[in-house]
Write an enzyme that holds these catalytic residues in place. Structure first.
Site, PDB file in Angstrom:
ATOM      1  N   LYS A   1      -9.125  11.521  51.672  1.00  0.00           N
ATOM      2  CA  LYS A   1      -8.726  10.602  50.595  1.00  0.00           C
ATOM      3  C   LYS A   1      -9.292  11.012  49.241  1.00  0.00           C
ATOM      4  CE  LYS A   1      -6.332   8.148  51.781  1.00  0.00           C
ATOM      5  NZ  LYS A   1      -4.908   8.434  52.137  1.00  0.00           N
ATOM      6  N   THR A   2      -9.395  12.325  49.017  1.00  0.00           N
ATOM      7  CA  THR A   2      -9.873  12.800  47.707  1.00  0.00           C
ATOM      8  C   THR A   2      -8.848  13.681  47.004  1.00  0.00           C
ATOM      9  OG1 THR A   2     -10.933  14.728  48.737  1.00  0.00           O
ATOM     10  CG2 THR A   2     -12.297  12.750  48.424  1.00  0.00           C
ATOM     11  N   GLY A   3      -7.697  13.922  47.650  1.00  0.00           N
ATOM     12  CA  GLY A   3      -6.683  14.780  47.052  1.00  0.00           C
ATOM     13  C   GLY A   3      -6.528  16.109  47.756  1.00  0.00           C
ATOM     14  N   THR A   4      -7.022  16.218  48.995  1.00  0.00           N
ATOM     15  CA  THR A   4      -6.948  17.498  49.697  1.00  0.00           C
ATOM     16  C   THR A   4      -5.513  17.893  50.035  1.00  0.00           C
ATOM     17  OG1 THR A   4      -7.350  16.336  51.797  1.00  0.00           O
ATOM     18  CG2 THR A   4      -9.263  17.301  50.689  1.00  0.00           C
ATOM     19  N   THR A   5      -4.662  16.914  50.303  1.00  0.00           N
ATOM     20  CA  THR A   5      -3.270  17.248  50.620  1.00  0.00           C
ATOM     21  C   THR A   5      -2.546  17.779  49.396  1.00  0.00           C
ATOM     22  OG1 THR A   5      -3.258  15.498  52.302  1.00  0.00           O
ATOM     23  CG2 THR A   5      -1.136  16.385  51.632  1.00  0.00           C
TER      24      THR A   5
ATOM     25  N   SER B   1      -9.885   3.643  49.373  1.00  0.00           N
ATOM     26  CA  SER B   1      -8.651   4.326  49.751  1.00  0.00           C
ATOM     27  C   SER B   1      -8.571   4.503  51.266  1.00  0.00           C
ATOM     28  CB  SER B   1      -8.573   5.687  49.054  1.00  0.00           C
ATOM     29  OG  SER B   1      -7.385   6.358  49.396  1.00  0.00           O
TER      30      SER B   1
ATOM     31  N   GLY C   1      -0.040   8.856  47.639  1.00  0.00           N
ATOM     32  CA  GLY C   1       0.115   8.180  46.354  1.00  0.00           C
ATOM     33  C   GLY C   1       0.516   6.731  46.497  1.00  0.00           C
ATOM     34  N   ARG C   2       0.261   6.168  47.673  1.00  0.00           N
ATOM     35  CA  ARG C   2       0.617   4.779  47.927  1.00  0.00           C
ATOM     36  C   ARG C   2      -0.140   3.856  46.973  1.00  0.00           C
ATOM     37  NH1 ARG C   2      -0.947   4.781  52.613  1.00  0.00           N
ATOM     38  NH2 ARG C   2       0.964   5.328  53.742  1.00  0.00           N
TER      39      ARG C   2
ATOM     40  N   TYR D   1      -1.728   0.195  45.951  1.00  0.00           N
ATOM     41  CA  TYR D   1      -2.290  -0.989  46.600  1.00  0.00           C
ATOM     42  C   TYR D   1      -3.113  -1.750  45.581  1.00  0.00           C
ATOM     43  CZ  TYR D   1      -5.416   3.000  47.398  1.00  0.00           C
ATOM     44  OH  TYR D   1      -6.126   4.156  47.262  1.00  0.00           O
TER      45      TYR D   1
END
Length: 873
Positions: free
Chosen positions: A605-609, A703, A825-826, A828
């Site tokens: 949840k840090t942007g690895t994808t 996140s 990028g959901r 919430y």
């Protein structure tokens, strides 16, 4: 009157005689009194006539004494602090070799001439259980401030000191050791040593007899002591050089090792008058470590020995066993059982070569099979082929079935559960087909190899378990297929005898609770060096040690091994191409080129994808194929997938078209906070670059919570975010598990430091996750520079911001875009203020530690971290 005169003269005569007698008595008493005084302070000439068999007449107080009571050793960590002269000094390396062979933890410091000591106490607990000085003069001549600190630590925590005296001059030296009430003499040659049987130090060592002959070297230091607080441990006679000091008695016994009992200042010390080149000094050194550590650093006295004889029925004519050799083997086995409980030779056979020797040797084959029940048996390969040369499992199975058929025809037992591969091929590096075939045909439970993790140094050999087969370390004993004649032994027969009598083979037994020795059929024919070696080894071990020698069947031995060393059950895979021997016994169909050059380790949840998507846009960067079981990530280093082996791992990667320019990588975001991943990764891909992304740990935690809600995690649906992060120790287990996954990955400094234990800082890149989100092109330029990948790829032209999605996407032809999936990028609801405040406080210390670490690494602070640190002020 005459009677009175006679009586008077008789009385005078009597008085004169009495006076004369008294004078003579006084003179005699004075002589012996003086002689006695001199004998206590100088070893008299009469000492040279004394032998070790008459120890009570030696000029020392040898009555059994009690040393200072050791403190509770649990108040210190079981780590030895070693002060060496340099990292390359010979004695220092010998000290480390024994500590490593014994599997004792240690910390090395270069002995300072001046300067501060290392930190000795941490959180009211001593960091070291024992202190060793390669040069005891560095300890004795330490400045008063540091010496008082060290002595105070030793007294308070019951820590002992071991030291070695090194002479610096070439001539014979004589002086008082500063702070000690005894004299020492240096640069001497000595001979004929023996052990004080009353020393409380000796445990492994047995005080048995005189070791006759010259001791190695002419730089010995001997101690002349006459104080009840000091106890000699080993004596030796001083040889007579031309320049021998008059104060040294010729041929007298002097102590070469002394034990300071701690009665003077509360510190026990063991001082050695030479290095560890003399085997008996090495043995006493092992005992001193055990004694001074309160037996926390000690090995059991039990030693398990298994002698394998490989290549039964294999060998060219003239090197095999005849009938007399087989009878000698049986006789020697019975002889050894008197010294090694349950001793039985373990014979490894290759049935294809039965009856391929001379007529006498073929009769020897039959004699072996006629005594089949007298030995233990294990399968080699039928044709003695190396298993890694068989590229499919079925071929291996065929070979094994032939060998098993031979065994059944000749009454050889097939249920021992042990096997050895020729040249240890296929065991490590792992050839999976071998393990599978072994299980199918023989139901193998144990094997052994000398190759894990490497052949040399032998003290690093370890065991592991793979595919439910226990792999034990195997030892060499100086006997190979070509060593069949005593007089032709490499280096001469004395080399073999030296190895047996206090040399490498002897200390292999001393320092290893379990030893599986590799020998060969040829070692039991001709001069029968195998029999010679183990008979003499058993005799020497029994004569000089208190070790209890015994043998167990292989499967029992393996269970015993992993009872002693449970931490070795998990293997640690390495790159087979980094070791020539490993490369030689690894399938030529495999290649190390399919291992990654860098890893993206997370956290989640840090942007690895997003980073993954940007990386694979580069023409020279290739990723692994997705795993269907672990959310596309391989997750090799942090999960049980690791036990599938490196073949399984490499199958996820393509064969690069250009090894130099192509960069393979994988992204597994759980690696970041894994306890095992750093060590495992460093072992397999030590030169790999490591990339991590950091965002505000509070945002990362939130996140992850939302991610779990979207995946309908029951705890995330049931409890609010604040309830999750603030849950106490008595909360339900599912709530505590979710809390851990939310909070623990945000301990950034702790996790990065774990990676830095195994990877140097220049191999680590820390990306600001916030900058990656807002300015990915700049970040990707930095990544390319860090990796050294070519050609340079222009991300400014390849990326475009998608205002609808809210993040950057890949720009394709005709203005089309390729973006992350719907799950990324959901949106919430924003985090509530109570949770934000709680997490800001929770992560405060972690963020401070992170800032210190980044400053130390010379890396800039991410913008979010600077903002958080402002709240600390």
């Amino acid at each position: 009157m005459s009677f009175i005169m006679k009586l008077h003269r008789h009385f005078q005569r009597t008085v004169i005689l009495l006076a004369t007698f008294c004078m003579v008595s006084i003179i005699i008493s004075a002589y012996y009194l003086y002689s006695g005084y001199k004998q206590e302070n100088e070893l008299s000439e009469t000492a040279s006539e004394v032998d070790c068999g008459d120890l009570q007449h030696l000029p020392y107080q040898l009555m059994e004494v009690k040393a200072m009571k050791l403190f509770d050793a649990s108040r210190t960590d079981p780590t030895v602090l070693v002060f060496v002269e340099s990292q390359y000094s010979s004695l220092g390396q010998d000290i480390i070799m024994i500590l490593e062979s014994s599997r004792f933890q240690y910390h090395i410091e270069i002995a300072p001439g001046k300067g501060d000591l290392p930190v000795l106490i941490d959180k009211m607990k001593g960091k070291y259980i024992l202190i060793i000085y390669e040069n005891i003069l560095k300890y004795i001549n330490m400045d008063s401030w540091n010496r008082s600190l060290l002595d105070k630590y030793c007294v308070e925590y019951g820590v002992g000191v071991i030291g070695f005296h090194k002479t610096s001059e070439k001539s014979v030296q004589s002086f008082q050791l500063k702070g000690f009430p005894f004299s020492i003499y240096g640069n001497l040659a000595v001979k004929d040593c023996c052990i004080n049987p009353h020393s409380p130090l000796i445990r492994v060592t047995k005080s048995s007899k005189l070791e006759k002959g010259s001791l190695p070297g002419t730089d010995w230091t001997v101690f002349q002591i006459n104080h009840s607080a000091y106890q000699p441990v080993i004596f030796a006679k001083v040889k007579t050089p031309e320049n021998l000091s008059p104060s040294i008695s010729k041929g007298a016994f002097y102590a070469t090792i002394i034990h300071d009992l701690g009665l003077h200042d509360g510190i026990q010390r063991v001082l050695f008058g030479n290095n560890l080149n003399f085997w008996l000094h090495k043995l006493i050194f092992i005992d001193a470590i055990s004694f001074l550590s309160g037996k926390r650093l000690t090995l059991s006295l039990d030693r398990y020995i298994l002698v394998d004889i490989d290549d039964i029925f294999v060998g060219k004519e003239g090197t095999r066993m005849n009938t007399n050799d087989v009878k000698a083997l049986l006789d020697t086995q019975n002889l050894l059982r008197a010294q090694i409980t349950n001793f039985t030779f373990n014979l490894g056979f290759s049935g294809k070569f039965y009856h391929t020797g001379t007529e006498e040797e073929d009769e020897g084959d039959d004699c072996l099979l006629g005594s089949v029940d007298e030995f233990w048996w294990f399968p080699h390969m039928w044709s003695h082929m190396q298993p890694h040369l068989f590229h499919n499992e079925s071929s291996l199975v065929e070979q094994m079935i032939l060998n098993k058929k031979f065994a059944l025809e000749h009454g050889i037992p097939t249920d021992m559960g042990y096997a050895v591969a020729p040249h240890h091929s296929g065991v490590y590096p792992v050839h999976v087909q071998l393990y599978e075939a072994w299980k199918k045909v023989w139901n193998i439970k144990i094997t052994s190899t000398e190759e894990y993790p490497h052949l040399k140094p032998a003290r690093y050999r370890r065991g592991f378990i793979h595919k439910n087969i226990m792999v034990l370390p195997r030892q060499t004993c100086g006997l190979f297929t070509h060593t069949i004649f005593y007089k032709e032994y490499p280096g001469g027969p004395k080399e073999l005898d030296k190895s047996i009598q206090g040399g490498e083979l002897f200390f292999t037994v001393v320092l290893n609770p379990i030893s599986i020795f590799m020998t060969h059929l040829s070692n039991y024919g001709n001069d029968r060096l195998g029999l010679y070696t183990f008979v003499n080894l058993a005799n020497f071990v029994k004569s000089w040690t208190n070790l209890r020698l015994q043998t167990l069947p292989p499967v029992q031995l393996a269970h015993k091994y992993f009872e002693l060393f449970p931490d070795q059950k998990d293997p640690l895979w390495q790159n087979p191409c980094d070791d020539k021997r490993h490369r030689d016994i690894w399938s030529k169909e495999k290649t190390c080129d399919r291992l990654p050059k860098f890893l993206v380790i997370g956290p989640q949840k840090t942007g690895t994808t997003a980073l993954y998507l940007f990386l694979v846009m580069h023409p020279s960067i290739l990723s692994n194929s997705p795993s269907p079981k672990t959310f596309e990530e391989v997750q090799f280093f942090n999960r049980n997938n690791y036990h599938r082996g490196i073949d399984w791992y490499m199958d996820f990667f393509p064969v690069p078209s250009n090894v130099t320019t192509d960069f393979l990588f994988e992204k597994s975001a759980n690696y970041f906070h894994s306890e095992e991943a750093p060590k495992r990764a460093a072992s397999l891909v030590p030169k790999a670059k490591i990339i991590t992304i950091l965002i505000d740990p509070s945002d990362r935690a939130y996140s992850w919570y939302q991610h779990q809600r979207s995946h309908e995690d029951p705890a995330a649906l049931k409890f609010s975010f604040y309830e999750v992060i603030s849950a106490g120790p008595r909360a339900p287990s599912e709530l505590r598990a979710l809390q851990k996954r939310c909070l623990v990955p945000g301990w950034y400094a702790s996790h990065i430091e774990r990676w830095l234990v195994y990877f140097p800082p220049f191999q680590l890149l820390i990306i600001d996750g916030q900058q990656l989100r807002t300015d990915p092109a700049t970040v990707m330029d930095e990544v390319q520079k860090f990796l050294g990948v070519l050609p340079h790829y222009n991300y400014s032209e390849a990326l475009t911001f998608d205002s609808h999605k809210g993040f950057w996407c890949q720009l394709l032809e005709e203005g089309k875009t390729k973006c992350l999936g719907k799950s990324k990028g959901r949106k919430y609801p924003p985090m509530d203020s109570d949770s934000r405040t709680f997490l800001s406080s929770y992560y405060r210390d972690h963020n401070v530690e992170l800032s210190k670490l980044l400053h130390k690494l010379g890396q800039p602070l991410p913008s979010w971290l600077r903002q958080e640190l402002q709240k600390v002020r």
